[in-house]
Design a protein around this motif. Structure first.
Motif, short mmCIF file in Angstrom:
data_model
loop_
_atom_site.label_atom_id
_atom_site.label_comp_id
_atom_site.label_asym_id
_atom_site.label_seq_id
_atom_site.Cartn_x
_atom_site.Cartn_y
_atom_site.Cartn_z
N ASP A 46 0.83 -1.21 0.00
CA ASP A 46 0.00 0.00 0.00
C ASP A 46 0.86 1.25 0.00
O ASP A 46 0.60 2.21 -0.73
CB ASP A 46 -0.93 0.02 1.22
N ARG A 51 -0.19 -2.83 -6.48
CA ARG A 51 -1.43 -3.59 -6.37
C ARG A 51 -1.20 -4.99 -6.90
O ARG A 51 -0.45 -5.18 -7.86
CB ARG A 51 -2.54 -2.92 -7.17
N GLU A 54 -5.02 -8.74 -10.87
CA GLU A 54 -6.33 -9.37 -10.79
C GLU A 54 -6.19 -10.86 -11.11
O GLU A 54 -5.45 -11.22 -12.02
CB GLU A 54 -7.28 -8.74 -11.81
N GLU A 93 -10.36 -2.01 -20.24
CA GLU A 93 -10.59 -0.63 -19.79
C GLU A 93 -10.85 -0.58 -18.28
O GLU A 93 -10.41 0.34 -17.60
CB GLU A 93 -11.74 -0.01 -20.56
N LEU A 94 -11.57 -1.57 -17.76
CA LEU A 94 -11.80 -1.63 -16.32
C LEU A 94 -10.48 -1.81 -15.57
O LEU A 94 -10.23 -1.14 -14.56
CB LEU A 94 -12.76 -2.79 -15.98
N LEU A 95 -9.63 -2.69 -16.08
CA LEU A 95 -8.31 -2.89 -15.46
C LEU A 95 -7.50 -1.59 -15.51
O LEU A 95 -6.84 -1.23 -14.53
CB LEU A 95 -7.55 -4.01 -16.17
N ARG A 97 -8.60 1.46 -15.56
CA ARG A 97 -9.15 2.41 -14.58
C ARG A 97 -8.73 2.01 -13.16
O ARG A 97 -8.34 2.85 -12.37
CB ARG A 97 -10.67 2.47 -14.66
N ARG A 98 -8.81 0.71 -12.86
CA ARG A 98 -8.45 0.24 -11.53
C ARG A 98 -7.01 0.53 -11.17
O ARG A 98 -6.69 0.84 -10.03
CB ARG A 98 -8.67 -1.27 -11.43
N TYR A 99 -6.15 0.41 -12.15
CA TYR A 99 -4.73 0.59 -11.90
C TYR A 99 -4.23 1.98 -12.28
O TYR A 99 -3.03 2.24 -12.25
CB TYR A 99 -3.91 -0.48 -12.65
N GLY A 100 -5.15 2.87 -12.65
CA GLY A 100 -4.75 4.22 -13.00
C GLY A 100 -3.88 4.29 -14.24
O GLY A 100 -2.97 5.11 -14.32
N GLU A 102 -5.01 4.77 -17.45
CA GLU A 102 -5.79 5.31 -18.58
C GLU A 102 -5.02 6.35 -19.32
O GLU A 102 -4.24 7.09 -18.84
CB GLU A 102 -7.10 5.91 -18.08
#
Length: 102
Positions: A46, A51, A54, A93-95, A97-100, A102
């Motif tokens: 953290d 991270r 997934e 795209e979801l991944l 966004r999750r990992y910043g 974009e």
């Protein structure tokens, strides 16, 4: 003679109980130590902004996203998961966004 065999049997049972509880205590101690190490590792991750990947996302997809190759990431995702183009695009795209990424 019966007393001797009863005493021997009792001694064996006591020994089995003691050795079993010792193993259980060692396993409990190891589980507590492992949980403490996991908590520390999570704090470090953290702090560093790391991270965990997934579980459903191949590591190569994240590598492609980090390199800025979104189309290649979608292709890798499709090859790995056998999903359609739209589902792969949405997942990548979801991944991102999750990992910043974009």
């Amino acid at each position: 003679m019966e007393w001797i065999s009863l005493l021997v049997l009792l001694a064996v049972l006591v020994q089995l109980m003691v050795s079993g509880s010792g193993r259980r205590a060692a396993a409990d101690r190891q589980a507590r130590q492992l949980a403490a190490v996991e908590r520390k590792l999570n704090l470090i991750m953290d702090h560093l902004g790391i991270r965990e990947p997934e579980p459903g996302a191949p590591a190569r997809v994240l590598e492609e996203l980090m390199a800025g190759r979104k189309l290649q990431a979608i292709k890798v995702y499709r090859d790995a998961t056998q999903v359609g183009l739209k589902d792969a695009k949405d997942a990548v795209e979801l991944l991102a966004r999750r990992y910043g990424l974009e």
